[in-house]
Design a protein around this motif. Structure first.
Motif, PDB file in Angstrom:
ATOM      1  N   ALA A  22       0.813  -1.217   0.000  1.00 41.99           N
ATOM      2  CA  ALA A  22       0.000   0.000   0.000  1.00 41.99           C
ATOM      3  C   ALA A  22       0.849   1.272   0.000  1.00 41.99           C
ATOM      4  CB  ALA A  22      -0.927  -0.027   1.208  1.00 41.99           C
ATOM      5  N   ILE A  25       4.509   5.281  -4.101  1.00 43.95           N
ATOM      6  CA  ILE A  25       4.660   6.634  -4.636  1.00 43.95           C
ATOM      7  C   ILE A  25       3.372   7.426  -4.400  1.00 43.95           C
ATOM      8  CG2 ILE A  25       5.182   7.941  -6.733  1.00 43.95           C
ATOM      9  CD1 ILE A  25       6.616   5.436  -7.788  1.00 43.95           C
ATOM     10  N   GLY A  26       2.253   6.698  -4.412  1.00 43.87           N
ATOM     11  CA  GLY A  26       0.959   7.338  -4.182  1.00 43.87           C
ATOM     12  C   GLY A  26       0.919   8.074  -2.845  1.00 43.87           C
ATOM     13  N   ASN A  27       1.427   7.449  -1.799  1.00 48.96           N
ATOM     14  CA  ASN A  27       1.391   8.098  -0.472  1.00 48.96           C
ATOM     15  C   ASN A  27       2.421   9.192  -0.360  1.00 48.96           C
ATOM     16  OD1 ASN A  27       0.982   5.184  -0.364  1.00 48.96           O
ATOM     17  ND2 ASN A  27       0.280   5.664   1.695  1.00 48.96           N
ATOM     18  N   TYR A 105       4.697   1.328 -13.292  1.00 52.87           N
ATOM     19  CA  TYR A 105       5.337   1.566 -11.996  1.00 52.87           C
ATOM     20  C   TYR A 105       6.823   1.221 -12.058  1.00 52.87           C
ATOM     21  CZ  TYR A 105       4.266   2.424  -7.038  1.00 52.87           C
ATOM     22  OH  TYR A 105       4.147   2.960  -5.778  1.00 52.87           O
ATOM     23  N   PHE A 222      -6.198   3.889  -5.006  1.00 51.30           N
ATOM     24  CA  PHE A 222      -4.882   3.487  -5.528  1.00 51.30           C
ATOM     25  C   PHE A 222      -3.923   3.258  -4.380  1.00 51.30           C
ATOM     26  CE2 PHE A 222      -0.602   4.748  -7.129  1.00 51.30           C
ATOM     27  CZ  PHE A 222      -0.446   3.773  -8.091  1.00 51.30           C
ATOM     28  N   SER A 223      -3.950   4.188  -3.418  1.00 49.87           N
ATOM     29  CA  SER A 223      -2.996   4.131  -2.335  1.00 49.87           C
ATOM     30  C   SER A 223      -3.143   2.848  -1.517  1.00 49.87           C
ATOM     31  CB  SER A 223      -3.174   5.359  -1.447  1.00 49.87           C
ATOM     32  OG  SER A 223      -2.185   5.359  -0.472  1.00 49.87           O
ATOM     33  N   SER A 328       5.953  -2.157  -3.228  1.00 54.07           N
ATOM     34  CA  SER A 328       4.685  -2.157  -3.979  1.00 54.07           C
ATOM     35  C   SER A 328       4.835  -2.974  -5.248  1.00 54.07           C
ATOM     36  CB  SER A 328       4.286  -0.733  -4.373  1.00 54.07           C
ATOM     37  OG  SER A 328       4.071   0.042  -3.231  1.00 54.07           O
TER      38      SER A 328
HETATM   39  N1  PHE Z   1      -0.383   1.669  -3.188  1.00 50.76           N
HETATM   40  C1  PHE Z   1       0.621   1.936  -4.135  1.00 50.76           C
HETATM   41  C2  PHE Z   1       1.049   3.382  -4.102  1.00 50.76           C
HETATM   42  O1  PHE Z   1       0.515   4.111  -3.305  1.00 50.76           O
HETATM   43  C3  PHE Z   1       0.046   1.585  -5.456  1.00 50.76           C
HETATM   44  C4  PHE Z   1       0.688   0.437  -6.059  1.00 50.76           C
HETATM   45  C5  PHE Z   1       0.714  -0.754  -5.425  1.00 50.76           C
HETATM   46  C6  PHE Z   1       1.277   0.573  -7.242  1.00 50.76           C
HETATM   47  C7  PHE Z   1       1.350  -1.785  -5.983  1.00 50.76           C
HETATM   48  C8  PHE Z   1       1.928  -0.435  -7.816  1.00 50.76           C
HETATM   49  C9  PHE Z   1       1.969  -1.602  -7.154  1.00 50.76           C
HETATM   50  O2  PHE Z   1       1.904   3.818  -4.844  1.00 50.76           O
END
Ligand code: PHE
Length: 476
Positions: A22, A25-27, A105, A222-223, A328
């Motif tokens: 989780a 990069i999103g967080n 990613y 996404f996160s 991730s």
């Molecule tokens: N949760 C991940 C993030 O916040 C999203 C992700 C998970 C992207 C797994 C790729 C693989 O970036």
């Protein structure tokens, strides 16, 4: 078929692995940028509301489906629906989506690794120049970093769930949290940091518009790695003695806390750099923030800490984001790997190798789509814009299909698998679940408003991205 399915060794191992998936990069970047542009704490509140009331039930649904069936997503859909052709679509989407998200990613993770190496070798001066990023992504060195990263990920995945994924998360996640706390505490002591803190923590409700609300939901979804089949797959490695609801709550808490602290790091850092900055001018793209804007900010620290200090700070930051991206990336690739193991009876090594080869080809196509090869750079056009191969992968899989997958999981769990079976699985390892508020809430929400909201988000995105409308309601 594997006789004995692998399992996470301990509850902590599972939580760290799922949180490792989780936290990404999103967080660390996506959340702070959104918060900066969309009313600071007001965005945080909307985001936290979505995490608790929408994402958590979906997370619990995914994990319990995985643990009940002991399968990858495709196997899980097939097992519960007795191979129904319609539901198979859901299973396939939950395998293809993570694979394609892994492709884009991987490109970002390669850049992070290169920026870490750049900073640790004292190259920040060059990295802060405006043209550096576009020159770097079109240079031959990306291929070297790609090769290194592919070997690292292949090695971890080939070592298996306990010895690869769980072990990696147990080392990287605590180091990531320590680095984040050190960097945040350090930034908060700098002059003008408090302007950033105020900006972040005093809510500006006027900035909350319908598009900000839909962004917050997309960001939260996404996160938490939802709609990617990851939590179905990870659920299949969770022991029956564990409580799924408490594991899911912990993962959501860690993920949201990391996002919160990342905001407390990045926003003040922006204000230290320029106390009178107009945050509406920040680009929404995490990519341009990380790779072009942040190196400038880090370099500006040299007036106080010297060039060495600035490079050190930047290295720790890029290592932090790289670790988050690596855990991730490993989680998302485990989804198709487990499908190959379960459905085709491939050994782990053969699955890693065959999927790795396909992934590398697609990653190469994405890597050359920033100008190196015209065919991939101008791959297609829709919604009034020319799109590269990389753009198409993001638009289709990240922006569009994720909420659709979430919608399908909700319907599948409540109406096909059925609420009573879902509840029976959740009761395993969780004595207090029966009759609890959590049970009542997730049973009700997953069968009613959550799928409706996810479907609306999906349709809205399709209208905006592919048909050039301003929103879904533009059609009417
Ligand atoms: N949760 C991940 C993030 O916040 C999203 C992700 C998970 C992207 C797994 C790729 C693989 O970036």
């Amino acid at each position: 078929m594997n006789d004995q399915r692998e399992q996470f060794r301990s509850k902590l191992g599972f939580i760290l692995a799922a949180a490792g998936s989780a936290v990404g990069i999103g967080n660390l970047v996506g959340f702070p940028v959104n918060a900066a542009k969309s009313g600071g704490a007001a965005f945080l509140l909307v985001y936290a509301g979505f995490v608790i009331f929408i994402c958590l039930p979906v997370m619990i649904a995914e994990m319990s489906l995985g643990r009940h069936t002991q399968r990858n997503p495709l196997g899980a859909y097939n097992a519960v629906s007795a191979n129904s052709a319609v539901w198979k679509i859901g299973g396939w989407l939950a395998i293809i989506t993570p694979f394609m998200i892994a492709v884009f990613y991987q490109v970002l993770t390669v850049w992070l690794l290169a920026y870490f190496v750049g900073a640790i070798t004292g190259n920040l001066n060059a990295m802060a120049q405006p043209e550096y990023f576009s020159e770097f992504i079109n240079s031959g060195s990306v291929f070297i970093y790609l090769a290194i990263l592919t070997v690292i990920i292949g090695f971890v995945l080939n070592s298996g769930v306990q010895n690869g994924i769980e072990r990696l998360a147990k080392v990287l996640m605590p180091s990531l949290l320590v680095m984040l706390l050190i960097l945040t505490s350090f930034v908060l002591t700098l002059p003008n940091a408090m302007i950033g803190v105020k900006f972040y923590l005093i809510p500006d409700l006027a900035k909350i518009t319908p598009s900000v609300i839909s962004n917050a939901l997309g960001q939260a979804f996404f996160s938490l790695s939802l709609g990617m089949g990851i939590l179905i797959t990870y659920g299949s490695y969770v022991a029956k003695r564990e409580s799924i609801t408490s594991g899911a709550k912990m993962v959501a808490l860690v993920d949201t806390s990391v996002a919160f602290f990342a905001g407390l790091l990045i926003l003040p850092a922006i204000f230290v750099f320029n106390p009178s900055i107009d945050t509406t001018e920040l680009s929404t793209s995490s990519v341009s923030l990380v790779f072009t804007f942040l190196p400038k900010i880090f370099l500006s620290l040299q007036t106080t800490f010297g060039y060495f200090g600035a490079n050190l700070f930047a290295s720790v930051f890029f290592l932090l984001v790289f670790f988050a991206a690596l855990t991730s990336q490993v989680s998302i690739l485990q989804v198709p790997i487990s499908a190959f193991q379960d459905e085709l009876g491939f050994s782990r090594f053969k699955s890693v190798l065959s999927l790795g080869a396909c992934a590398v080809l697609l990653v190469l196509a994405s890597t050359v789509s920033f100008g190196m090869v015209a065919y991939f750079t101008e791959f297609t056009s829709y919604g009034g814009a020319t799109k590269s191969f990389f753009d198409v992968v993001i638009d289709v899989f990240y922006d569009t299909i994720l909420p659709l997958n979430g919608f399908i999981v909700c319907l599948f769990v409540i109406y096909k698998w059925r609420t009573s079976n879902f509840n029976s699985e959740l009761k395993v390892g969780d004595d207090g679940f029966n009759g609890s508020f959590t049970q009542k809430y997730i049973n009700f929400s997953l069968g009613t408003f959550i799928p409706v909201i996810l479907l609306l988000v999906f349709l809205n995105t399709v209208c905006i991205k592919f048909f050039g409308f301003k929103s879904l309601f533009d059609i009417f």
